[in-house]
Design a protein around this motif. Structure first.
Motif, PDB file in Angstrom:
ATOM      1  N   ILE A 152       1.525   3.590  -0.689  1.00  0.00           N
ATOM      2  CA  ILE A 152       0.713   3.600   0.527  1.00  0.00           C
ATOM      3  C   ILE A 152      -0.283   4.754   0.496  1.00  0.00           C
ATOM      4  CG2 ILE A 152       0.760   3.945   3.022  1.00  0.00           C
ATOM      5  CD1 ILE A 152       3.407   2.448   3.099  1.00  0.00           C
ATOM      6  N   THR A 209      -3.267   4.067  -1.747  1.00  0.00           N
ATOM      7  CA  THR A 209      -4.133   2.927  -1.447  1.00  0.00           C
ATOM      8  C   THR A 209      -5.276   3.363  -0.533  1.00  0.00           C
ATOM      9  OG1 THR A 209      -2.245   1.419  -1.607  1.00  0.00           O
ATOM     10  CG2 THR A 209      -4.235   0.588  -0.525  1.00  0.00           C
ATOM     11  N   THR A 250      -5.833   3.936   3.967  1.00  0.00           N
ATOM     12  CA  THR A 250      -4.664   4.315   4.769  1.00  0.00           C
ATOM     13  C   THR A 250      -5.040   5.410   5.765  1.00  0.00           C
ATOM     14  OG1 THR A 250      -3.187   3.816   2.925  1.00  0.00           O
ATOM     15  CG2 THR A 250      -2.310   5.189   4.700  1.00  0.00           C
ATOM     16  N   TYR A 265       1.011   6.240   8.226  1.00  0.00           N
ATOM     17  CA  TYR A 265       2.112   5.306   8.017  1.00  0.00           C
ATOM     18  C   TYR A 265       3.384   5.899   8.609  1.00  0.00           C
ATOM     19  CZ  TYR A 265       3.539   8.221   4.014  1.00  0.00           C
ATOM     20  OH  TYR A 265       3.948   9.267   3.210  1.00  0.00           O
ATOM     21  N   VAL A 286       1.842   0.500   8.628  1.00  0.00           N
ATOM     22  CA  VAL A 286       0.647   1.225   8.203  1.00  0.00           C
ATOM     23  C   VAL A 286      -0.490   0.955   9.176  1.00  0.00           C
ATOM     24  CG1 VAL A 286      -0.957   1.641   6.290  1.00  0.00           C
ATOM     25  CG2 VAL A 286       1.379   0.868   5.812  1.00  0.00           C
ATOM     26  N   LEU A 339      -4.653   1.497   9.639  1.00  0.00           N
ATOM     27  CA  LEU A 339      -5.764   1.574   8.699  1.00  0.00           C
ATOM     28  C   LEU A 339      -6.963   2.296   9.303  1.00  0.00           C
ATOM     29  CD1 LEU A 339      -5.610  -2.110   7.376  1.00  0.00           C
ATOM     30  CD2 LEU A 339      -4.416  -0.088   6.487  1.00  0.00           C
ATOM     31  N   TYR A 348      -6.496  -5.004   2.155  1.00  0.00           N
ATOM     32  CA  TYR A 348      -5.642  -3.833   1.940  1.00  0.00           C
ATOM     33  C   TYR A 348      -4.247  -4.266   1.480  1.00  0.00           C
ATOM     34  CZ  TYR A 348      -2.977   0.426   2.983  1.00  0.00           C
ATOM     35  OH  TYR A 348      -2.150   1.521   2.883  1.00  0.00           O
TER      36      TYR A 348
END
Length: 808
Positions: free
Chosen positions: A507, A510, A513, A516, A634, A636, A645
């Motif tokens: 996570i 990526t 993000t 989270y 998560v 965004l 995503y």
């Protein structure tokens, strides 16, 4: 009677504008009332409507075919009380890889597949919303609740299926349907041997009836053959709880539409009769009886009213059609439409109102002598208008055209009052509609998983084979209507430390993000709760601030994991069921485990589910079986596509995990906002037509005066200014009063909507009006008045002086 018809026909020919205005007002009033009442009626029972039309299943039963033989299953379809049955259909619970057009990668998702040869049947008659039914083994139809779209591919094991259709089952009996032959390939050697039976029973109105029906089925099958049963009552309760919050605002708009229609129709009809009083005197002078005079004017009003009512019903249905279609998709209830009785009752009611409004003034005119009627119809009494004109004439610094316009409403105070009230209601509807749209926008972002936490990550549940393919336990399907993440088991699968590390690393790596949180979920039976399942949904956020969940607080604060006394946050339904308040303590009891916690906040989580939020440590203390999080949520960064995503994260993390995206499906929000806009515009149109009628009558009555003004040098621009000012002052006054009236309506309707959803509201949802916005909204009445007056005002400005002078 023929003389009455000829007189009415002549009256229509001589007053075409009046007839058009009456027809348009009745048309718009009928259309608005048809739309509002039709939506209100179907808002009460959309599920029942669709359940009946689709022959929905009272009970869906999953049978283990390794325990029950084909003959035993057939015998179970003929138990006492069964009126119809569909199946057995082969069914499998799998973890599928979903690939969407235009998005690279795949998304893992648990799905329930069922083999059916056609969408129709005696039970659970599926409604195809898009595409077609499969014609080959490599094609699949998905539920409108399932991930994917037309053209998507779904991979199950070695089988790659193309989505060729989207269908709706009123009780959500599956996530996907394929032809029966394809089920063997999907199940393969790991088949769980499940079959689905869909029943309709003669007695099914209550939970006790359903329980008795299920017992009949179980008794006809070997012990252990029935793996699961799902009652339609669960879906019905959930569906009605989702529709109930919209009823109060539909009622509010419906009442506004009907009240403003009453005012405008009375004003239009009354004005038409007053303007025709001279003609009534002429009719009486040539031998018409009072009854004939009344009949003549009732017909003069009724003819355009009937035309407007008929066309209005058609327009109301046409306006409602896309809203019904959209709401049917939102609520998953098949086909909706305006009930026939609404199409019949609304125009009859509006016509009765129109005729009643015409009879009163016509009776008064019919009772006059011919000389009195002719004299009365010439002009307003001087005492009503000239005093105001003389008073305003003293304002030498103000143009004379403006003061003449400002004085005009005093000539017909009764008509002016009705016009002010009608414009007030129209402007109040604008204020209410704008505030309601803003509030619902905030509610949508506060409650929608697609807006709050659009991506969920969890482990693939243990099953008969690793990776994609059939899995045990199924997707954990529940009552339809929620948009929350899919949960595996009662608290998800508790992840190991290695799994948590792998997920958090992926996570963090990526792009896109924002935040989270780890999420552990549980469902516990706790003391004092009165909800239907006797339990509460427990959510424990870790690895970050619980405020990152983007849930709004109604009052209080979020729990602190480091507090000396355990702290919890709860929703309104919890406080209602337990008779507690923020600041109280509550003892969580789970068998031998007890934890006394302080309630530190009330969370905005509407619905029919009790929600409790706590730290992971508090959850473990009350339920030691939860040893870790079951998923990660998560949020965004702005502008990041949830599906894209999720595909990137899925490729990074691998097939041992499921990445589930919620791309913020806003169909429900769009449907409601569209309805609000439609009702508001219709109400504005009715108010505008009322202003048009008032100005038209005013110009007709003052045509000779306007000719005199023009002869003395008044220009067309000054004439236009005079007429606009005659309604501008009333429109501005109505708009100023309408703002607090609309805000008051908003502040009363919105909490009623929330209480229907078992919740209170955060202050941010109520306080949506800014000072600049209120100033702009105060001008709504002025805008309605000016727009409504433009056409007749332009006619007055462009009329010839000689023509106006000859008018009496």
């Amino acid at each position: 009677m023929s003389a009455v018809f000829r007189a009415a026909r002549g009256g229509l020919g001589g007053r075409k504008l009046q007839a058009v205005v009456i027809g348009l007002v009745v048309l718009v009033a009928t259309a608005a009332s048809t739309l509002a009442l039709g939506m209100l009626t179907d808002a009460h029972s959309p599920f029942d409507h669709a359940f009946g039309s689709q022959n929905g299943a009272h009970v869906a039963v999953t049978v283990d075919t390794s325990v029950a033989s084909a003959a035993q299953i057939t015998a179970a379809t003929k138990v006492s009380g069964v009126t119809a049955v569909a199946g057995p259909f082969a069914t499998e619970d799998v973890v599928a890889q979903v690939s969407m057009p235009g998005i690279s990668g795949t998304i893992s998702n648990p799905m329930n597949f069922v083999g059916r040869s056609s969408p129709g049947g005696p039970v659970d008659d599926l409604t195809l919303q898009q595409g077609q039914w499969p014609t080959s083994d490599k094609q699949v139809v998905i539920s409108s609740n399932a991930p994917g779209q037309l053209g998507s591919t779904i991979t199950v094991g070695k089988q790659v299926l193309t989505v060729v259709g989207v269908a709706n089952s009123v009780t959500d009996t599956a996530d996907a349907w394929v032809l029966p032959a394809e089920m063997n390939a999907i199940a393969g050697s790991a088949s769980t041997g499940q079959a689905q039976l869909l029943y309709r029973f003669s007695s099914s109105a209550t939970s006790a009836d359903i329980g008795s029906d299920i017992n009949e089925v179980k008794a006809a099958l070997p012990s252990g053959a029935v793996q699961s049963t799902v009652s339609y009552l669960d879906y019905r309760t959930s569906e009605q709880s989702h529709v109930a919050p919209w009823v109060p605002f539909i009622i509010a708009f419906g009442v506004i539409a009907l009240v403003i229609s009453v005012l405008i129709v009375v004003n239009v009809v009354g004005g038409a009769v007053v303007a025709g009083t001279t003609r009534i005197g002429v009719l009486k002078s040539i031998g018409f009886t009072p009854l004939q005079v009344v009949a003549c004017y009732v017909l003069l009003i009724a003819v355009p009213a009937v035309t407007g009512a008929v066309v209005g019903v058609v327009c109301g249905n046409l306006l409602a059609a896309p809203l019904y279609q959209q709401n049917a998709q939102v609520y998953q209830v098949g086909v909706l439409g305006v009930p026939f009785w609404v199409d019949l009752a609304v125009p009859l009611a509006v016509l009765a109102l129109t005729v009643a409004a015409a009879i009163g003034p016509a009776l008064r005119a019919g009772a006059m002598s011919p000389v009195q009627a002719i004299a009365t119809g010439r002009a307003p009494k001087p005492k009503h208008g000239f005093f105001a004109q003389r008073l305003l004439a003293r304002l030498t610094g103000v143009p004379r055209a403006v003061t003449l316009g400002f004085a005009a409403p005093a000539a017909r105070p009764g008509r002016t009052f009705v016009t002010v009230v009608a414009v007030l209601f129209g402007a109040a509807a604008v204020t209410f509609g704008v505030g309601l749209a803003s509030s619902l926008n905030r509610v949508y972002h506060d409650l929608s998983d697609g807006a709050r936490l659009p991506v969920q990550v969890m482990t693939v549940p243990a099953g008969p084979q690793p990776g994609p393919g059939p899995v045990a336990g199924g997707p954990g399907k529940g009552a339809k209507g929620g948009n929350g993440p899919i949960k595996i088991g009662p608290g998800g699968q508790s992840m190991t430390a290695a799994q948590q590390h792998a997920i958090t690393t992926a996570i963090a790596a990526t792009p896109g993000t924002l935040h989270y949180l780890s999420e552990a979920d549980d469902n516990l039976s706790l003391p004092g709760l009165g909800n239907a399942n006797g339990g509460a949904r427990i959510t424990a956020y870790g690895d970050g601030d619980p405020s990152w969940s983007n849930l709004a607080l109604i009052s209080g604060s979020w729990y602190s994991p480091s507090a000396s006394v355990p702290e919890i946050d709860v929703n309104t339904l919890f406080l209602t069921d337990t008779s507690t308040a923020v600041g109280d303590t509550y003892t969580l009891v789970n068998g031998a485990h007890k934890v006394t916690a302080k309630i530190v906040g009330e969370v905005f989580a509407a619905g029919d589910e009790v929600n409790i939020y706590m730290s992971p440590a508090t959850l473990t203390a009350i339920d030691p079986t939860v040893t870790g999080p079951g998923s990660y949520a998560v949020s965004l960064k702005p502008g990041v596509n949830a599906n894209a995503y999720a595909s990137t994260l899925q490729n990074t993390i691998g097939g041992s995990y499921i990445v589930d995206s919620h791309n913020g499906s806003d169909k429900a929000f769009i449907a409601v906002i569209t309805l609000i806009a439609m009702l508001t515009l219709l109400i504005i149109a009715v108010a505008g037509l009322g202003v048009l009628n008032t100005v038209a009558l005013q110009i007709r009555e003052r045509a000779h005066d306007i000719g005199v003004f023009k002869a003395l040098g008044m220009t067309p621009r000054q004439t236009l200014t005079m007429v606009i000012c005659s309604v501008g002052i009333t429109g501005l006054l109505a708009g100023i009063i309408a703002v607090p009236a609309g805000i008051l309506l908003h502040h009363n309707v919105l909490p009623t909507m929330a209480h229907a959803a078992n919740s209170d509201l955060p202050a941010s949802v109520i306080s949506v009006y800014s000072v600049p916005e209120m100033v702009i909204l105060a001008l709504a009445g002025l805008v309605i008045a000016i727009v409504g007056a433009l056409v007749p005002a332009s006619w007055a400005a462009n009329s010839r002086t000689a023509t106006a002078l000859r008018t009496e």
